[in-house]
Design a protein around this motif. Sequence first.
Motif, PDB file in Angstrom:
ATOM      1  N   MET A   1     -10.234   2.942   0.076  1.00 33.63           N
ATOM      2  CA  MET A   1      -9.866   1.891   0.258  1.00 33.63           C
ATOM      3  C   MET A   1      -8.945   1.637   1.157  1.00 33.63           C
ATOM      4  N   ARG A   2      -8.086   2.369   1.516  1.00 34.60           N
ATOM      5  CA  ARG A   2      -7.347   2.632   3.136  1.00 34.60           C
ATOM      6  C   ARG A   2      -8.193   1.829   4.231  1.00 34.60           C
TER       7      ARG A   2
ATOM      8  N   SER B   1       2.063   0.161   2.064  1.00 31.32           N
ATOM      9  CA  SER B   1       1.800   0.560   0.811  1.00 31.32           C
ATOM     10  C   SER B   1       1.532   2.073   1.772  1.00 31.32           C
ATOM     11  N   ASP B   2       1.401   3.961   1.303  1.00 30.94           N
ATOM     12  CA  ASP B   2       1.150   4.525   1.983  1.00 30.94           C
ATOM     13  C   ASP B   2       0.955   5.201   0.892  1.00 30.94           C
ATOM     14  N   ASP B   3      -0.711   6.264   0.811  1.00 32.77           N
ATOM     15  CA  ASP B   3      -1.887   7.034   0.242  1.00 32.77           C
ATOM     16  C   ASP B   3      -1.243   8.529   0.061  1.00 32.77           C
ATOM     17  N   ARG B   4      -0.326   9.004   1.380  1.00 33.64           N
ATOM     18  CA  ARG B   4      -0.268  10.079   1.863  1.00 33.64           C
ATOM     19  C   ARG B   4       0.302  11.586   0.334  1.00 33.64           C
TER      20      ARG B   4
ATOM     21  N   ALA C   1       3.442   4.201  -7.807  1.00 36.23           N
ATOM     22  CA  ALA C   1       5.697   4.660  -7.206  1.00 36.23           C
ATOM     23  C   ALA C   1       5.233   5.142  -6.097  1.00 36.23           C
ATOM     24  N   ALA C   2       4.269   6.084  -5.907  1.00 41.65           N
ATOM     25  CA  ALA C   2       3.699   7.061  -5.160  1.00 41.65           C
ATOM     26  C   ALA C   2       3.744   6.084  -4.165  1.00 41.65           C
TER      27      ALA C   2
ATOM     28  N   TRP D   1       6.350  13.127  -2.759  1.00 38.60           N
ATOM     29  CA  TRP D   1       6.863  12.559  -1.732  1.00 38.60           C
ATOM     30  C   TRP D   1       7.340  13.551  -0.453  1.00 38.60           C
ATOM     31  N   SER D   2       7.945  14.799  -1.296  1.00 38.86           N
ATOM     32  CA  SER D   2       8.447  15.818  -0.127  1.00 38.86           C
ATOM     33  C   SER D   2       7.424  17.005  -0.209  1.00 38.86           C
TER      34      SER D   2
END
Length: 389
Positions: free
Chosen positions: A226-227, A239-242, A265-266, A321-322
Motif C-alpha cells: 500500500m505504501r 505514517s511509517d510502516d517500518r 499506533a505503530a 519501535w526500538s
Amino acid sequence: MTRITEDWLSDPATQAVCAALAAGGAQALFVGGCVRNALMGVPVRDIDLSTDAVPERVIALARAAGIKAVPTGIEHGTVTLVKDGIGHEVTTFRKDVETDGRRAVVAYSTRVEEDAARRDFTMNALYARSDGTVLDPLGGLADLQARRVRFIGNASDRIREDYLRSLRYFRFHAWYGCDDLGFDPEALAAIADNLDGLSTLSRERVGGELLRLLAAPDPAPAVATMRSTGALGQVLPGSDDRALAPLVHLEAQTGASPDGLRRLAALGGVDVEETLRLSRAQTRALDRMREAAAGVMAPAELGYRLKEEAARDALLLRCAWSEQPWPEAAEEAIAQGAAARFPVTARDLMPGLAGAALGEKLAELEAVWIASGFSRDKASLLSGDSGAD
C-alpha cells in the motif's frame, strides 16, 4: 460441481427464508461473504442473499410465509428477513447506472450476471443455491481457490465506481490473499493511477477500512505494498510502516491477539485522530498507548499505571519501535503491577499537608513504593523508613 455444506445453510430458519422466496417464483441465492468464507473454511458472520424479486415482492412473500420483514435498506433494494431470531439480508439484483467514485446510482436487474458484474472482486461474485450448489458467473472460484484477489473486469473502472475499493483491495489481500502469489500488477497500477480519488472519501469510511485491514492476522505485506503505491501516504500522511512487521512478530511471540488500534499506533502519522475521524475512546487509547510506549516506565509500572491490556500494548509498541525483544518476565511484571494497590491515601497525609504540597508528597511516596517493587506498606512509607534491611 462445487457445493457448500455448512450448518448455517441447513438451518431450518435459513431454509424457510429460501422456501418463502421460491414459493413466489423468485430466486434465492446466497452471495458474497457467506459463500466466500464457507468455501475458504472461514467463520460466517452474516447471511446475505440476492434475488430477482423487487423489495416489495420480497416483503409480501415473507409475510405470506409468516416471516418478519424489516426494510433496513429498502432504498438500496435490501430487506432483512428475520426467522427464529436469525437475520437474512435479501437484496434485489442490481446493475450500476451511474457512479461518481463515492456512491452509485443503481437499477434493479433480473440477471445474476449483471448483479455479479457490479461487485468489486471476483471472489465476492460467487453465489450459492439453497442446496449449496455454487454458481460462478464470472470465474471467481478459481481465484478464490488460489487465494488471488482480483478486481472484476477493468480494475480502474471498478475503483472509479467507489474509490474505497483501493483500500478494500489491500484489506482483502491481508485477510484472504496468498502472499506467495504476490499482488496483482493491474490492481496496483490502477490504485496508483487513482490516488486522488481517495481524498473524496469520508474520513470515517477510510478510518474504518484501515482499522479492518490492520486487524488482519498479518497486514504488514499489504501495508508495505500500500505504501509503495502511494495509497498509505494519501490516507495517512506522515505514517511509517517500518515497525509494523516487528510488532506482528512480537504479537505472535507473546500470544497477543491482532489489534487494529495497536497497529495503527505503530504506523503513526500526522493528526491521526482527525485524519481518520476516530472515536473519543479510540483517540484516548491511542494517545495513552503512544505516550507510554515513548516513555521509560518499566513493565511493572506500566501495569500499575495502565492495567494489564493497555500496558502490554504499550510495551509491545515500544519494543517494535526500538526493534528490541520482549523483555524477560515482562508478563509477570505487568501482572504484578496491575494487581498492586498503593497503600497511602490523601487522608493519611491530612491535615498536615494540603493542596500542591499534598499532591507532591503523595507522588513522592508512590515513587518510593513503586521502586520497592510494591512491597512497602503504609506504615513504613509514612514513617520515612528507607525500607533497607
